[in-house]
Design a protein around this motif. Structure first.
Motif, PDB file in Angstrom:
ATOM      1  N   ALA A 129      -0.724  -8.460  -7.544  1.00  0.00           N
ATOM      2  CA  ALA A 129      -1.912  -7.661  -7.216  1.00  0.00           C
ATOM      3  C   ALA A 129      -3.190  -8.486  -7.373  1.00  0.00           C
ATOM      4  CB  ALA A 129      -1.972  -6.420  -8.100  1.00  0.00           C
ATOM      5  N   GLY A 130      -3.125  -9.532  -8.183  1.00  0.00           N
ATOM      6  CA  GLY A 130      -4.297 -10.356  -8.404  1.00  0.00           C
ATOM      7  C   GLY A 130      -4.710 -11.190  -7.206  1.00  0.00           C
ATOM      8  N   TRP A 131      -3.787 -11.422  -6.259  1.00  0.00           N
ATOM      9  CA  TRP A 131      -4.161 -12.242  -5.104  1.00  0.00           C
ATOM     10  C   TRP A 131      -3.911 -11.564  -3.759  1.00  0.00           C
ATOM     11  CZ3 TRP A 131      -0.569 -14.333  -8.734  1.00  0.00           C
ATOM     12  CH2 TRP A 131       0.785 -14.192  -8.396  1.00  0.00           C
ATOM     13  N   VAL A 132      -3.350 -10.371  -3.759  1.00  0.00           N
ATOM     14  CA  VAL A 132      -3.195  -9.657  -2.493  1.00  0.00           C
ATOM     15  C   VAL A 132      -4.450  -8.861  -2.185  1.00  0.00           C
ATOM     16  CG1 VAL A 132      -1.921  -7.850  -1.293  1.00  0.00           C
ATOM     17  CG2 VAL A 132      -0.689  -9.592  -2.563  1.00  0.00           C
ATOM     18  N   GLY A 133      -5.051  -8.213  -3.199  1.00  0.00           N
ATOM     19  CA  GLY A 133      -6.263  -7.433  -2.991  1.00  0.00           C
ATOM     20  C   GLY A 133      -5.966  -6.050  -2.451  1.00  0.00           C
ATOM     21  N   GLY A 134      -6.923  -5.145  -2.584  1.00  0.00           N
ATOM     22  CA  GLY A 134      -6.789  -3.802  -2.048  1.00  0.00           C
ATOM     23  C   GLY A 134      -5.710  -2.981  -2.704  1.00  0.00           C
TER      24      GLY A 134
ATOM     25  N   SER B 171       9.697   3.667 -12.822  1.00  0.00           N
ATOM     26  CA  SER B 171       8.968   3.180 -11.653  1.00  0.00           C
ATOM     27  C   SER B 171       7.479   3.159 -11.992  1.00  0.00           C
ATOM     28  CB  SER B 171       9.237   4.077 -10.437  1.00  0.00           C
ATOM     29  OG  SER B 171       8.848   5.422 -10.707  1.00  0.00           O
ATOM     30  N   SER B 172       6.666   2.809 -11.004  1.00  0.00           N
ATOM     31  CA  SER B 172       5.228   2.762 -11.251  1.00  0.00           C
ATOM     32  C   SER B 172       4.483   3.404 -10.090  1.00  0.00           C
ATOM     33  CB  SER B 172       4.753   1.324 -11.454  1.00  0.00           C
ATOM     34  OG  SER B 172       5.091   0.500 -10.360  1.00  0.00           O
ATOM     35  N   ALA B 173       3.351   4.008 -10.424  1.00  0.00           N
ATOM     36  CA  ALA B 173       2.402   4.475  -9.416  1.00  0.00           C
ATOM     37  C   ALA B 173       1.389   3.359  -9.191  1.00  0.00           C
ATOM     38  CB  ALA B 173       1.712   5.742  -9.895  1.00  0.00           C
ATOM     39  N   GLY B 174       0.651   3.449  -8.088  1.00  0.00           N
ATOM     40  CA  GLY B 174      -0.307   2.401  -7.780  1.00  0.00           C
ATOM     41  C   GLY B 174       0.301   1.338  -6.890  1.00  0.00           C
ATOM     42  N   GLY B 175      -0.485   0.333  -6.573  1.00  0.00           N
ATOM     43  CA  GLY B 175      -0.030  -0.727  -5.693  1.00  0.00           C
ATOM     44  C   GLY B 175      -0.923  -0.870  -4.478  1.00  0.00           C
ATOM     45  N   LEU B 176      -0.397  -1.491  -3.458  1.00  0.00           N
ATOM     46  CA  LEU B 176      -1.165  -1.822  -2.261  1.00  0.00           C
ATOM     47  C   LEU B 176      -1.576  -0.553  -1.515  1.00  0.00           C
ATOM     48  CD1 LEU B 176      -2.048  -4.381  -0.642  1.00  0.00           C
ATOM     49  CD2 LEU B 176       0.082  -4.135   0.653  1.00  0.00           C
ATOM     50  N   HIS B 177      -2.898  -0.389  -1.308  1.00  0.00           N
ATOM     51  CA  HIS B 177      -3.394   0.780  -0.584  1.00  0.00           C
ATOM     52  C   HIS B 177      -2.809   0.816   0.826  1.00  0.00           C
ATOM     53  CE1 HIS B 177      -6.227   2.032  -3.612  1.00  0.00           C
ATOM     54  NE2 HIS B 177      -6.864   0.880  -3.602  1.00  0.00           N
ATOM     55  N   TRP B 178      -2.513   2.027   1.290  1.00  0.00           N
ATOM     56  CA  TRP B 178      -1.967   2.169   2.637  1.00  0.00           C
ATOM     57  C   TRP B 178      -2.939   1.663   3.691  1.00  0.00           C
ATOM     58  CZ3 TRP B 178       2.972   3.013   3.642  1.00  0.00           C
ATOM     59  CH2 TRP B 178       3.766   3.564   2.633  1.00  0.00           C
ATOM     60  N   ALA B 179      -4.239   1.729   3.412  1.00  0.00           N
ATOM     61  CA  ALA B 179      -5.222   1.244   4.383  1.00  0.00           C
ATOM     62  C   ALA B 179      -5.146  -0.271   4.578  1.00  0.00           C
ATOM     63  CB  ALA B 179      -6.631   1.628   3.930  1.00  0.00           C
ATOM     64  N   GLU B 180      -4.462  -0.970   3.651  1.00  0.00           N
ATOM     65  CA  GLU B 180      -4.342  -2.425   3.749  1.00  0.00           C
ATOM     66  C   GLU B 180      -3.235  -2.868   4.693  1.00  0.00           C
ATOM     67  OE1 GLU B 180      -6.411  -4.626   2.126  1.00  0.00           O
ATOM     68  OE2 GLU B 180      -7.547  -2.832   1.578  1.00  0.00           O
ATOM     69  N   VAL B 181      -2.366  -1.926   5.116  1.00  0.00           N
ATOM     70  CA  VAL B 181      -1.282  -2.261   6.045  1.00  0.00           C
ATOM     71  C   VAL B 181      -1.396  -1.394   7.291  1.00  0.00           C
ATOM     72  CG1 VAL B 181       0.279  -3.011   4.212  1.00  0.00           C
ATOM     73  CG2 VAL B 181       0.333  -0.626   4.956  1.00  0.00           C
TER      74      VAL B 181
END
Length: 375
Positions: free
Chosen positions: A161-166, A310-320
């Motif tokens: 997450a530190g280098w993908v962003g969003g 499991s975990s919540a959070g992660g890459l926002h759908w707007a990023e894909v």
């Protein structure tokens, strides 16, 4: 799943895995029987994903419960549906399915490179830490399936997450809750199941089973409520210890006030752990039937990511985009728990991981085959 889709379309595929051996979280999931999917039909199956149901819909409609079962059985592993609707391999283990899957991938020419931990990009290339030092790879298409942030010792620590962003911050999902038990209760009952109870919390009312732990409660009933409990804690919830009896029937069983509390609870059919919960509760006992039907339990907080399923959070759908390709990096796709969604246990987690992995692989294969040269 992405590798299978790409290799099946005729492309050479390399899978870089941070760990010494593949599918460690998949194997961990198999310790409880490997709940592959759930027999709930579409579109009700989608309801479990909450706000993420809309972006997940096309992938799950293309590869949902029936397709998961067919895929499993295509690998020689017969499946069955339990009384709760959960679907398991007949072997009730992950290892036979994994062995068959790895053999299929090897037959398709997929190359597995263990101990290759992704460190981000260097220009257009991917940088990996390997036993031989750092190495750059420049594939024509990339599928990222780095997982969320739960059970980090199995390989997915969310560092990407530190280098993908969003990204939305990672939070535990399908985790236990913390309860400040007394020392006598903790010592005697940690590891004891609490069967057929009803849990009520804001926006949640369901019956099931839980497990007393030294730090609180875990188990399927707690996991089903965990998102609401996580977002509201600390809070007080209630347990119905005899959901099969109404208050009048329970009062008749309890008998008169002349009996000792232990005898009354025994007459009500409470197991020792439930009877101890009554004694543990900081609540008046003058109306015992009402107390047993709504026993207050203070939830102080939730367990952390290190033991969350499991975990919540992660890459926002707007990023894909609609094909799961990163808008900022054409030719790179993301799948699984990297994306910002959560779902309860019961088959929904694994089904969405399989479905998005397959979709990302198919989309990458289409891009590679496009005459425009975008591959």
């Amino acid at each position: 799943m992405a590798a299978e889709a790409l290799a099946g379309a005729g492309w050479r595929v390399v899978v870089c895995d941070a760990m010494p051996s593949p599918a460690r979280k998949f194997l961990m999931a198999g310790r409880g029987g490997l709940n592959l999917t759930h027999a709930t039909p579409m579109p009700r199956f989608l309801d479990a994903y909450g706000a993420a149901a809309a972006p997940l819909r096309p992938f799950l409609e293309a590869f949902g419960p029936e397709e998961v079962r067919a895929w499993c059985e295509g690998l020689g592993q017969e499946s069955f549906t339990g009384s709760s609707g959960r679907v398991f391999p007949r072997a009730m283990k992950a290892s036979p399915l994994l062995r068959a899957w790895l053999a299929r991938l090897a037959g398709l020419g997929v190359e597995l490179r263990p101990r290759h931990r992704w460190l981000g990009w260097e220009g257009a290339a991917l940088r990996f830490a390997t036993p031989a030092g750092e190495r750059l790879l420049a594939p024509r298409a990339t599928v990222l399936a780095c997982g969320g942030a739960s059970w980090p010792r199995l390989g997915s620590d969310g560092a990407w997450a530190g280098w993908v962003g969003g990204t939305a911050p990672f939070r535990p999902a399908n985790m236990g809750v913390r309860v400040a038990w007394s020392e006598p209760f903790r010592t005697r009952f940690a590891g004891t199941p609490l069967k057929r109870v009803r849990l009520r919390a804001p926006g949640f009312d369901a019956m099931g089973e839980a497990m007393v732990t030294a730090a609180g409660l875990e188990g399927g009933l707690v996991y089903a409520a965990s998102a609401r409990l996580r977002d509201a804690a600390p809070l007080t919830v209630t347990l119905d210890l005899r959901p099969d009896l109404d208050r009048a029937a329970l009062a008749r069983r309890l008998g008169g006030a002349g009996l000792s509390l232990a005898n009354r609870l025994r007459r009500a059919g409470l197991p020792p752990v439930a009877a101890a919960l009554v004694r543990e509760a900081a609540a008046p006992r003058d109306d015992l039937p009402a107390l047993l039907k709504a026993l207050p339990l203070r939830v102080e907080g939730v367990m952390g990511l290190e033991r969350a399923i499991s975990s919540a959070g992660g890459l926002h759908w707007a990023e894909v985009d609609a094909a799961l390709m990163l808008r900022a990096r054409p030719g790179t796709f993301a799948a699984g728990e990297m994306l910002d969604w959560e779902a309860p246990t019961g088959g929904w987690l694994l089904t969405a991981c399989l479905a998005t992995g397959r979709a990302a692989g198919l989309a990458a294969a289409r891009r590679l085959a496009a005459p425009s040269g975008d591959g």
